[in-house]
Every structure is written in C-alpha cells, then in structure tokens.
Scaffold this active site. Structure first.
Site, PDB file in Angstrom:
ATOM      1  CB  ILE A  17      -0.956  -0.026   1.209  1.00 43.42           C
ATOM      2  CG1 ILE A  17      -2.025   1.065   1.112  1.00 43.42           C
ATOM      3  CG2 ILE A  17      -0.226   0.109   2.540  1.00 43.42           C
ATOM      4  CD1 ILE A  17      -3.160   0.736   0.183  1.00 43.42           C
ATOM      5  CG  ASN A  30      -3.838   2.023  16.966  1.00 43.02           C
ATOM      6  OD1 ASN A  30      -3.906   3.147  17.455  1.00 43.02           O
ATOM      7  ND2 ASN A  30      -2.695   1.432  16.712  1.00 43.02           N
ATOM      8  N   GLY A  38       1.844  -3.796  11.059  1.00 41.95           N
ATOM      9  CA  GLY A  38       1.179  -4.002   9.763  1.00 41.95           C
ATOM     10  C   GLY A  38       1.185  -2.792   8.845  1.00 41.95           C
ATOM     11  CG  ASP A  40      -0.988   2.385  12.170  1.00 46.28           C
ATOM     12  OD1 ASP A  40      -1.445   2.299  13.325  1.00 46.28           O
ATOM     13  OD2 ASP A  40      -0.778   3.468  11.592  1.00 46.28           O
ATOM     14  CB  SER A 129     -10.773  -5.280  10.117  1.00 46.66           C
ATOM     15  OG  SER A 129     -11.037  -4.114  10.865  1.00 46.66           O
ATOM     16  CB  THR A 130      -8.283  -8.976   6.678  1.00 51.99           C
ATOM     17  OG1 THR A 130      -7.264  -8.266   5.977  1.00 51.99           O
ATOM     18  CG2 THR A 130      -9.655  -8.606   6.149  1.00 51.99           C
ATOM     19  N   GLY A 131      -6.041  -8.284   9.352  1.00 56.43           N
ATOM     20  CA  GLY A 131      -4.750  -8.711   9.905  1.00 56.43           C
ATOM     21  C   GLY A 131      -4.859  -8.874  11.409  1.00 56.43           C
TER      22      GLY A 131
END
Ligand code: APR
Length: 184
Positions: A17, A30, A38, A40, A129-131
């Site tokens: 990304i 968060n 991740g 972030d 949210s998938t991590g």
C-alpha cells in the site's frame, strides 16, 4: 492489476500500500492514531514523522479520546508517493458488540466520502481489519465490496478505487467472496 469491477472504477491488485501512486492511500490504523504494526507501521515508516505530527494534532484538537472505530481522518502523505493518507479504524473481530459489519462498512464509506470532500479522484485501500484485527477475509470481502459499490453508485467523482492485497492468496479469496453486482 488482477481484476476490475464497476466498469473499471474498482481494481484489485497485489502489492505494498505504501508504494501506490494514487491521490490517497488508506491506513488501517488504531484509535490512538499513533502508529502500530502491519499497514499502520509500514505507512508511518515510509511516510515519515510529518504524518505522525499531523495525527497528534488531530488527536489533540478533535479526538482527545481517540478516533472511534469506523471513522476516518486525513493527513498529508509525508514522504509517500501518495500526497494524502486517510486513516480509519477497523472493527476488532468479536469486540464490537455485533456491530462488526456496520463498522467495517463505515470504514470504507467514510474514507471514500473524505476523499470526495477533498476532491481526490483515486484511492487505494488495504484489506482493513483482516490482519491483527482478525476479521475473516471472506466476510470482509463481502462487506467491503458492498460498501464500495453502494458508494460509487451514488458518486461519480471518484475515478479509481484500488484494492491492494499483500498476498496473492488474499486477492484470490477476495475474488471468490466479493459481492460486486456489475461486472468488469
Ligand atoms: N501493504 C498492503 N497490505 C498490507 C501491508 C502492506 N504494506 N502490510 C500488511 N498488509 C495487509 C495484511 O496482510 C492484512 O491483510 O493488510 C491487512 C490489514 O492488516 P493490519 O495492518 O494488521 O491491519 P488490521 O487488521 O486493520 O489491524 C489494525 O494493527 O498495525 C496495527 O496499528 C494497527 O492496531 C492496529 C491494527
């Protein structure tokens, strides 16, 4: 690019990304907005301290308690190829009192709305949210594709929404579980 939907307005790709050349990339943040792992961690590492400084100012001036799940805010992109970062907080699987679907859809909807408010025409999303937040990829595919299609059906300013998966396997799972109505 692996697949496209909604007459090419949505594209699916595998990559990082932080390297996307779009007007805004979306951060799976968060509620502290002060970084993490991740996506972030990658965005703050690649984007540099300016992003964190702007996040701190947003916390101080608008969200002293933290950014609520499902909400989105925008900062500059710092050293990133993308001039803007839209930070959104995804739901933590099983911790949202049954509001997981509504909150995940809100992440996509509110991020797209913020891009339109800032007259941007291209946005890249990671798989929110998938991590670490453990949202099942198959379910997330259904929620994200429906939210994106609902938004783009009512909007004609966004030219490109890119869905960026870190692994080919994730992109394949998305292809098998999305709910886009209109074909490529
Ligand atoms: N580019 C694209 N996708 C990535 C990248 C990257 N550089 N790094 C990870 N991913 C993928 C993961 O494989 C996962 O599918 O992004 C998805 C989201 O994973 P996370 O980054 O863990 O985000 P999330 O599940 O929303 O958890 C958010 O994790 O990093 C912390 O501070 C963050 O507390 C927050 C939580």
């Amino acid at each position: 690019m692996i697949e496209s939907f909604l007459r090419g307005r949505v594209t699916v790709t595998v990559g990082d990304i932080t390297q996307q050349r779009v007007d805004a990339i979306v951060n799976a943040a968060n509620s502290t907005l002060l970084g993490g792992g991740g996506v972030d961690g990658a965005i703050h590492r690649a984007g540099g301290s300016q992003i964190l400084e702007e996040c701190r100012e947003i916390r101080r001036s608008r969200f002293p308690e933290g950014l609520p799940t499902g909400e989105a805010v925008i900062t500059s992109g710092g050293n990133l190829p993308a001039p803007y970062v839209i930070h959104t907080v995804g739901p933590i699987r099983g911790a949202e009192g049954g509001r997981d679907v509504e909150l995940l859809a809100a992440c996509y909807w509110n991020s797209l709305a913020l891009a339109v408010q800032h007259n941007l025409s291209s946005v890249a999303f990671p798989s929110i949210s998938t991590g670490a937040y453990r949202y099942p990829r198959e379910e997330a595919a259904a929620v994200s594709s429906k939210a994106i299609e609902d938004f783009l059906t009512a909007d004609n300013t966004l030219k490109q929404v890119r869905l960026v998966f870190y692994q080919m396997g994730d992109a394949r799972l998305f292809s098998e579980n999305h709910k886009f109505r209109n074909g490529a």
